[in-house]
Write an enzyme that holds these catalytic residues in place. Structure first.
Site, PDB file in Angstrom:
ATOM      1  N   LYS A 154      72.493 -12.908  67.240  1.00 54.58           N
ATOM      2  CA  LYS A 154      72.499 -14.265  67.437  1.00 54.58           C
ATOM      3  C   LYS A 154      72.505 -14.874  66.141  1.00 54.58           C
ATOM      4  O   LYS A 154      72.813 -15.746  65.559  1.00 54.58           O
ATOM      5  CB  LYS A 154      71.550 -14.872  68.310  1.00 54.58           C
ATOM      6  N   SER A 198      70.155  -9.202  70.808  1.00 53.44           N
ATOM      7  CA  SER A 198      70.197 -10.684  70.187  1.00 53.44           C
ATOM      8  C   SER A 198      69.890 -10.909  68.833  1.00 53.44           C
ATOM      9  O   SER A 198      69.770 -11.926  68.138  1.00 53.44           O
ATOM     10  CB  SER A 198      68.713 -11.289  70.902  1.00 53.44           C
ATOM     11  N   TYR A 256      61.514 -15.445  70.798  1.00 54.68           N
ATOM     12  CA  TYR A 256      61.408 -16.259  72.226  1.00 54.68           C
ATOM     13  C   TYR A 256      60.128 -16.719  72.405  1.00 54.68           C
ATOM     14  O   TYR A 256      59.595 -17.491  71.537  1.00 54.68           O
ATOM     15  CB  TYR A 256      61.948 -15.180  73.250  1.00 54.68           C
ATOM     16  N   TYR A 262      80.526 -12.876  73.095  1.00 54.92           N
ATOM     17  CA  TYR A 262      79.022 -12.824  72.965  1.00 54.92           C
ATOM     18  C   TYR A 262      78.812 -11.360  73.375  1.00 54.92           C
ATOM     19  O   TYR A 262      77.979 -10.758  72.632  1.00 54.92           O
ATOM     20  CB  TYR A 262      78.488 -13.684  73.866  1.00 54.92           C
ATOM     21  N   VAL A 310      67.063  -6.579  72.794  1.00 57.11           N
ATOM     22  CA  VAL A 310      66.595  -5.755  73.752  1.00 57.11           C
ATOM     23  C   VAL A 310      66.982  -4.367  73.391  1.00 57.11           C
ATOM     24  O   VAL A 310      66.453  -3.402  74.122  1.00 57.11           O
ATOM     25  CB  VAL A 310      67.049  -6.249  75.050  1.00 57.11           C
TER      26      VAL A 310
HETATM   27  O1  DON Z   1      72.381 -11.126  76.895  1.00 54.02           O
HETATM   28  C1  DON Z   1      71.410 -10.442  76.774  1.00 54.02           C
HETATM   29  O2  DON Z   1      70.589 -10.382  77.585  1.00 54.02           O
HETATM   30  C2  DON Z   1      71.365  -9.167  75.595  1.00 54.02           C
HETATM   31  N1  DON Z   1      72.866  -9.023  75.459  1.00 54.02           N
HETATM   32  C3  DON Z   1      70.883  -9.646  74.820  1.00 54.02           C
HETATM   33  C4  DON Z   1      69.115 -10.208  74.983  1.00 54.02           C
HETATM   34  C5  DON Z   1      68.289  -9.806  73.972  1.00 54.02           C
HETATM   35  O3  DON Z   1      68.530  -9.016  73.092  1.00 54.02           O
HETATM   36  C6  DON Z   1      67.195 -10.605  74.193  1.00 54.02           C
HETATM   37  N2  DON Z   1      65.959  -9.992  73.013  1.00 54.02           N
HETATM   38  N3  DON Z   1      65.137  -9.559  72.898  1.00 54.02           N
END
Ligand code: DON
Length: 310
Positions: free
Chosen positions: A64, A61, A238, A186, A256
């Protein structure tokens, strides 16, 4: 400074057993929960590191923030923010529930739905991922940064929730392209492999109003940097953004993969890494490193004179 960074790492090590490595993207389950590293780059261009600072991991993320930069550069403020809002959700990063409210568009670009809508704004034109990778390499100051193909394929296969959100948005004409095209970009953006020094180099550019700290060259327009840092404050962690704002008080974005990037206004960029996550998907070790550094270097954006620890 080096002593404080070493101490931050030692402090964080005391908490990392509480974290759980992400498994919903099967390839991420291979992350080593004992890895912990940090890099700090000052506005004067001094670099400090500790621990596994050179261990590569995928941005997840954290990407983003960079896809938002690219989308704003490519299609502008009005277009991007006709697709996605700027309000915190209070929900998990992968929540679908608010997509069916009366606003219909995702609430901000830092949650998955919002980042997929943002990615759809980058799809027009030639080689969108190539353009994104060029931007990442420029921001991080390393031209060997590349895609982690295994993580990308793993997420593409396992990304059913993201797929559900993308199709829902396509059905409401929110996406600028086909759902699968937006998703593919994405997933690739999330799967770019970096280390803490790359991200600290990026964060110090954000801290320096979009200019390279040493050369002074403008890399990102000031108005874009302002928007990105503001959304990092309100939505970057978040549904943990409020608590992080109180305990750390630095614009930040987590992923993540275990990374957190943080930009201390006018002063420095910091990136920390440790794969074990808390229940909200934020790295426990990286969070603790930033908490320690904020407290000991007085980095909170509203740092006062009372050092009472909360
Ligand atoms: O789309 C997803 O779930 C992951 N590629 C990214 C989510 C993420 O990193 C949330 N972060 N803490």
């Amino acid at each position: 400074m080096q002593q404080t960074i070493d101490d931050a790492l030692a402090y964080a090590r005391g908490f990392i057993k509480e974290g759980k490595v992400a498994t919903y993207i099967p390839e991420l389950a291979k992350g080593n929960p004992d890895h912990v590293g940090v890099c700090l780059v000052t506005k004067e261009g001094e670099t400090y590191h500790a621990g596994d600072w050179q261990q590569e991991f995928t941005m997840q993320s954290i990407s983003k923030t960079m896809s938002l930069i690219l989308a704003l550069e490519l299609v502008g403020y009005d277009k991007v923010f006709s697709k996605v809002g700027v309000e915190p959700t209070g929900d998990a990063f992968n929540s679908i529930v608010k997509l069916e409210t009366k606003t219909l568009h995702p609430l901000n670009p830092m949650i998955n739905a919002g980042a997929i809508a943002t990615a759809s704004c980058c799809v027009g034109g030639e080689d969108p991922f190539g353009r994104f990778l060029d931007l990442v390499r420029t921001l991080c100051g390393r031209d060997t940064i590349t895609l982690n193909e295994a993580v990308y394929l793993s997420e593409k296969k396992a990304g059913m929730r993201n797929r559900a959100m993308a199709y829902l948005m396509q059905s409401e004409n929110i996406l600028e392209c086909d759902a699968e095209e937006a998703l593919d970009l994405y997933f690739k953006m999330c799967s770019v492999s970096i280390h803490t020094q790359d991200l600290a180099n990026y964060a110090v550019i954000l801290a320096n109003d979009g200019c390279h700290p040493v050369t002074g060259e403008r890399i990102v327009e000031s108005w874009i940097v302002r928007i990105v840092k503001t959304l990092m404050v309100t939505c970057g962690m978040y549904d943990g953004s409020g608590e992080f704002a109180i305990k750390v008080g630095i614009p930040a974005k987590s992923g993540v993969g275990g990374g957190i990037v943080a930009s201390v206004e006018g002063q420095m960029g910091i990136a920390a890494f440790c794969p074990g996550l808390d229940a909200k998907g934020n790295s426990i070790g990286a969070y603790r490193i930033l908490e320690y550094l904020s407290r000991h270097l007085n980095l909170h954006y509203f740092a006062g004179t009372d050092k009472k620890v909360v």
